[in-house]
Design a protein around this motif. Structure first.
Motif, short mmCIF file in Angstrom:
data_model
loop_
_atom_site.label_atom_id
_atom_site.label_comp_id
_atom_site.label_asym_id
_atom_site.label_seq_id
_atom_site.Cartn_x
_atom_site.Cartn_y
_atom_site.Cartn_z
N ARG A 9 -67.91 -9.39 76.45
CA ARG A 9 -67.92 -10.23 75.24
C ARG A 9 -69.05 -9.75 74.35
O ARG A 9 -70.22 -9.72 74.78
N VAL A 10 -68.71 -9.34 73.14
CA VAL A 10 -69.73 -8.84 72.20
C VAL A 10 -69.47 -9.43 70.81
O VAL A 10 -68.40 -9.97 70.54
N VAL A 11 -70.45 -9.26 69.92
CA VAL A 11 -70.26 -9.66 68.52
C VAL A 11 -69.12 -8.82 67.96
O VAL A 11 -69.08 -7.60 68.18
N ASP A 12 -68.19 -9.46 67.25
CA ASP A 12 -67.03 -8.75 66.69
C ASP A 12 -67.50 -7.58 65.82
O ASP A 12 -68.48 -7.71 65.08
N HIS A 13 -66.78 -6.45 65.91
CA HIS A 13 -67.27 -5.25 65.21
C HIS A 13 -67.23 -5.38 63.69
O HIS A 13 -67.85 -4.58 63.00
N ASN A 14 -66.51 -6.40 63.17
CA ASN A 14 -66.49 -6.57 61.70
C ASN A 14 -67.65 -7.43 61.19
O ASN A 14 -67.83 -7.55 59.98
N VAL A 15 -68.40 -8.03 62.11
CA VAL A 15 -69.47 -8.93 61.69
C VAL A 15 -70.71 -8.13 61.30
O VAL A 15 -71.07 -7.17 61.99
N VAL A 17 -74.26 -7.85 61.55
CA VAL A 17 -75.22 -8.44 62.49
C VAL A 17 -76.52 -8.79 61.76
O VAL A 17 -77.03 -8.00 60.97
N ARG A 18 -77.05 -10.02 62.04
CA ARG A 18 -78.33 -10.43 61.43
C ARG A 18 -79.39 -10.55 62.51
O ARG A 18 -79.13 -11.08 63.61
N VAL A 19 -80.58 -10.06 62.17
CA VAL A 19 -81.70 -10.14 63.12
C VAL A 19 -82.31 -11.54 63.03
O VAL A 19 -82.43 -12.10 61.94
N LYS A 20 -82.68 -12.12 64.18
CA LYS A 20 -83.30 -13.46 64.18
C LYS A 20 -84.63 -13.42 63.44
O LYS A 20 -85.30 -12.37 63.45
N THR A 21 -85.01 -14.54 62.87
CA THR A 21 -86.23 -14.55 62.06
C THR A 21 -87.48 -14.22 62.89
O THR A 21 -88.43 -13.66 62.38
N ASP A 29 -75.55 -17.44 67.05
CA ASP A 29 -74.99 -18.77 66.78
C ASP A 29 -73.95 -18.68 65.67
O ASP A 29 -74.19 -18.06 64.63
N ASN A 30 -72.81 -19.29 65.90
CA ASN A 30 -71.71 -19.32 64.91
C ASN A 30 -71.27 -17.93 64.48
O ASN A 30 -70.90 -17.71 63.33
#
Ligand code: AMP
Length: 249
Positions: A9-15, A17-21, A29-30
């Motif tokens: 299970r990974v982040v979808d390749h179309n997303v 990606v954002r680095v956490k603050t 999340d979401n």
């Protein structure tokens, strides 16, 4: 022949990606999660082996949180027969994943294990190789074609400068490259049927293998923003700027 296929299970390749603050990792999340694309190719190939009458059963395995059931259901909708979730709240490193998969292989006794060549989140490209070493089985990595002939399997590998074909004695481990196949979409009737297929959950601790990682993430940084390009008036100007500014010629 039983085939085991791994599904991460990974982040979808179309997303995007954002680095956490706090720079401790990436935001999950979401965020839409999917099957790692190389694992999807592995599932597709396992299902094709079943359709050709070579595989008798396709078992999909994932190691991760309870939510990874979602990706296992997708693998079942593509055509796997049953699924096993090795549940853990930890984020296992490649070696821990390989050791957990070895424990599943010893329990399930498949003749072939198909993995993706790489997970698009960790980018390790290690798990298949480690699993083969732990099992002492032959490995065919970066497969772009596989052909089974009795107790041997020919694996065409994408290597620098061309293709290499190796012949492996079963049982064996194969990792999939991009060109092995184009995975099918799970159809609605198959998604519905997949809901009734067996999905077993095992606690990672029950396999007697620690599911942690020996790696410590120090800090995660997003890539530097790309500077905008410029337009030049002529080829002569382009060549000149490449020579004097970019210094690439
Ligand atoms: P990696 O070595 O982390 O790049 O992963 C290579 C392949 O190992 C992936 O494409 C998956 O097929 C498999 N794999 C890695 N981690 C997991 C996991 N947590 N659950 C199931 N399969 C995994």
């Amino acid at each position: 022949m039983k085939v085991l296929v791994t599904v991460k299970r990974v982040v979808d390749h179309n997303v995007k990606v954002r680095v956490k603050t706090d720079h401790s990792g990436v935001e999950l999340d979401n965020v839409k999660m999917s099957i790692n694309p190389f694992c999807e190719i592995a599932v597709e190939d396992a299902v094709r082996l079943k359709e050709k009458g070579i595989a008798t059963e396709v078992v999909a395995v994932s190691i991760g949180p309870a939510a990874a059931q979602e990706q296992l259901r997708t693998a079942l909708a593509i055509g796997a027969d049953r699924a096993i979730l090795v549940e853990t709240r930890e984020t296992p490193g490649a070696l821990a994943v390989a050791k957990l998969l070895k424990a599943v292989v010893e329990r399930e006794a498949p003749r072939l294990v198909l993995l993706g060549k790489q997970a698009i989140d960790s980018d390790n490209n290690q798990t298949g190789q480690m699993l083969a070493a732990l099992l002492d089985w032959p490995q065919g990595t970066f497969a772009s074609a596989v052909e089974l002939d009795g107790q041997r399997i020919a694996v065409t590998r994408e290597v620098d400068g061309g293709l290499q074909t190796v012949s492996l004695q079963l049982p064996a481990v194969i990792t999939t490259d991009l060109r092995l196949n184009e995975p099918r979409y799970a159809t609605l009737p198959n998604i519905m049927k997949a809901k009734k297929k067996p999905l077993e959950t095992l606690a990672a601790s029950a396999l007697g293998v620690p599911a942690g990682t020996t790696l410590r993430t120090l800090r995660v940084e997003p890539p530097a923003d790309r500077k905008g390009g410029i337009k030049v008036e002529s080829v002569t100007q382009l060549v000149d700027r490449l020579r004097t500014e970019a210094k690439v010629i």
